[in-house]
Design an enzyme around this catalytic site. Structure first.
Site, PDB file in Angstrom:
ATOM      1  CG  ASP A  49     -47.123  17.829 -14.985  1.00 18.79           C
ATOM      2  OD1 ASP A  49     -47.253  17.963 -13.757  1.00 18.79           O
ATOM      3  OD2 ASP A  49     -47.616  16.872 -15.614  1.00 18.79           O
TER       4      ASP A  49
ATOM      5  NE  ARG B 134     -55.459   9.599 -18.108  1.00 15.17           N
ATOM      6  CZ  ARG B 134     -54.585  10.186 -17.283  1.00 15.17           C
ATOM      7  NH1 ARG B 134     -53.286  10.015 -17.445  1.00 15.17           N
ATOM      8  NH2 ARG B 134     -55.004  10.962 -16.299  1.00 15.17           N
TER       9      ARG B 134
ATOM     10  CE  LYS C 227     -48.437  18.493  -9.748  1.00 14.98           C
ATOM     11  NZ  LYS C 227     -49.524  17.581 -10.127  1.00 14.98           N
TER      12      LYS C 227
ATOM     13  NE  ARG D 104     -46.105  13.206  -5.876  1.00 18.10           N
ATOM     14  CZ  ARG D 104     -46.331  13.147  -7.182  1.00 18.10           C
ATOM     15  NH1 ARG D 104     -45.608  12.340  -7.941  1.00 18.10           N
ATOM     16  NH2 ARG D 104     -47.262  13.882  -7.722  1.00 18.10           N
TER      17      ARG D 104
END
Ligand code: S3P
Length: 438
Positions: free
Chosen positions: A315, A26, A342, A122
């Site tokens: 996670d 980010r 994941k 994914r």
């Protein structure tokens, strides 16, 4: 690359683990879209965050570094990105692809994103669907898989989006697209997920209002450059937290770790299991809570993991399963079906590996049931484990070596470099008997 984890070892010392992956991504995205020059320190020099950095360079942003975790970004403003010459390859990084999709939606050019073998499997429909509602043409391959093609649309339709799953990547994608929408874009999430996007937008002077599960922003504002200090990643610290906990006689201090309440499930779950974890020097750095974390070894008990902790530790489950194997009694996880999509199917990958090491671990559709062997002196046998090229599976089985009777060989460990490039060196320094073989 393989890891060879030899039995035994004991942990001690003060260490600082790699920079936070989510915040590093980010920091590049928002500083690129800001006006002015942003300096980032503590940046994760791992492949995933570098994939984001390279994508913004390919869209014309001048970025210097990283050098010793320092990066300088010359922001181009919300409308200053340029069409990349080719496809943007983002490697193993779901965060790059899904968050970038939101930003690409607001450009007046087309962005095609590709990834490695794991990322190519994914699900991307979860970001394509809300972006289509905002008026963007999005192409995916069969089954909603990458490559992902975003035909940017300049001005988007503002929407309210009720997230069908607890996903910070989907929430962030919609909010980032909302920067380019007319009027108010908002998201409501079914459970709290990491809020780094909301916090960092506010830090860049772009107001995001958060009320309960809903985050709102108005399109058409601007971001102003700032300094970002990226804390150490609690998801990387988690391997050392579990390692010190399960290894008798250990004590370790993990420095400057982000303890954002949307990420601290690993601490809460380990404490419920009986871990000895103390937060020292709690402070707020750049809008993110940070602490030094002291962990001493402790005897663990099996628990039913509270379902509300699941998104807060999403996670960290691979290594929490290693902790569960070292506990006395049964640990049950439910409500964690997201683990199946994941970097690998983490429920199956961990169950398979634990079986090889002699642990009874029964996968379920949305979790796992692990029979802890904490009453035994040696919890794990030896064996050869497949990491499925998943960084967190590889590091979790390296931790298991601390309580094993024989050597554990872990295949396919290259991707540890995506999130924690100096893992082996730090693990050795802290007291693991771990080698890497190319
Ligand atoms: C991330 C969100 C989570 C997490 C991933 C990083 C982020 O993914 O698993 O490692 O930085 O927003 P989901 O949004 O799929 O839960």
């Amino acid at each position: 690359m393989k890891f060879i984890a030899s039995p035994g070892g004991q942990l001690s010392g003060d260490i600082r683990v790699a920079g936070d992956k989510s915040i590093s991504h980010r920091s590049i995205m928002l500083s690129s879209l800001a006006e002015g020059v942003t300096e980032v320190s503590g940046f994760l020099e791992g492949e995933d965050a570098l994939a984001t950095l390279n994508a913004f360079r390919a869209m014309g942003v001048q970025i210097d570094g990283p050098v010793d975790g320092k990066v300088t970004i010359q922001g181009v403003g919300l409308h200053g990105l340029k069409a990349p010459e080719g496809e943007l390859y983002v490697g193993n990084s779901g965060t790059s692809m899904r968050l970038l999709a939101g930003i690409a939606a607001g450009q007046d050019f087309t962005v095609t994103m590709t990834g490695d073998v794991s990322l190519s499997k994914r699900p991307m429909e979860r970001v394509a669907a809300p972006l289509r509602l905002m008026g963007v043409e999005v192409e995916t391959q069969e089954g909603g898989r990458p490559p992902l093609v975003i035909n940017g649309k300049g001005k988007l339709k503002a929407i309210h989006y009720d997230l069908p799953m607890a996903s910070a990547q989907v929430k962030s994608c919609v909010l980032l697209a909302g920067l380019y929408a007319e009027g108010e874009t908002s998201t409501t999430e079914p459970a709290p997920t990491r809020d780094h996007t909301e916090r960092m937008l506010n830090g860049f002077g772009y107001p995001v209002a958060v009320e309960g599960a809903t985050a709102r922003l108005q399109g058409g504002g601007k971001l102003s450059a700032m300094h970002i200090d990226v804390p150490a990643d609690i998801s990387s610290a988690a391997f050392f937290m579990v390692a010190a906990t399960i290894t008798p006689g250990s004590q370790i201090i993990l420095q400057h770790v982000g303890i954002n309440p949307t990420r601290d499930g690993v601490i809460n779950i380990l404490r419920l299991m009986g871990a000895d974890i103390t937060l020292l020097n709690e402070r707020v750095v750049g809008g993110e809570p940070v602490a030094d974390i002291r962990v001493r070894s402790a005897e663990l008990v099996g628990i039913d993991i509270p379902v509300e902790q699941v998104p807060l530790a999403i996670d960290e489950f691979p290594v929490l399963f290693v902790a569960a194997a070292c506990a006395q009694g049964t640990t049950t996880l439910t409500g964690a079906e997201e683990l199946r999509v994941k970097e690998s199917d983490r429920i199956q990958a961990m169950a398979d590996g634990l079986h090889i090491l002699g642990v009874d671990a029964q996968p379920t559709d949305d979790g796992i049931v692990i029979q802890g062997r904490g009453a035994e002196e040696v919890v794990f046998g030896g064996g050869e484990i497949e990491s499925h090229h998943d960084h967190r599976i590889a590091m979790s089985f390296a931790v298991a070596g601390l309580r094993a009777s024989e050597t554990i060989t872990i295949n396919g460990c290259d991707n540890v470099a995506t999130s924690f490039p100096n893992f082996v060196a730090l693990a050795q320094k802290a007291g693991f008997k771990l080698e890497q073989v190319d």
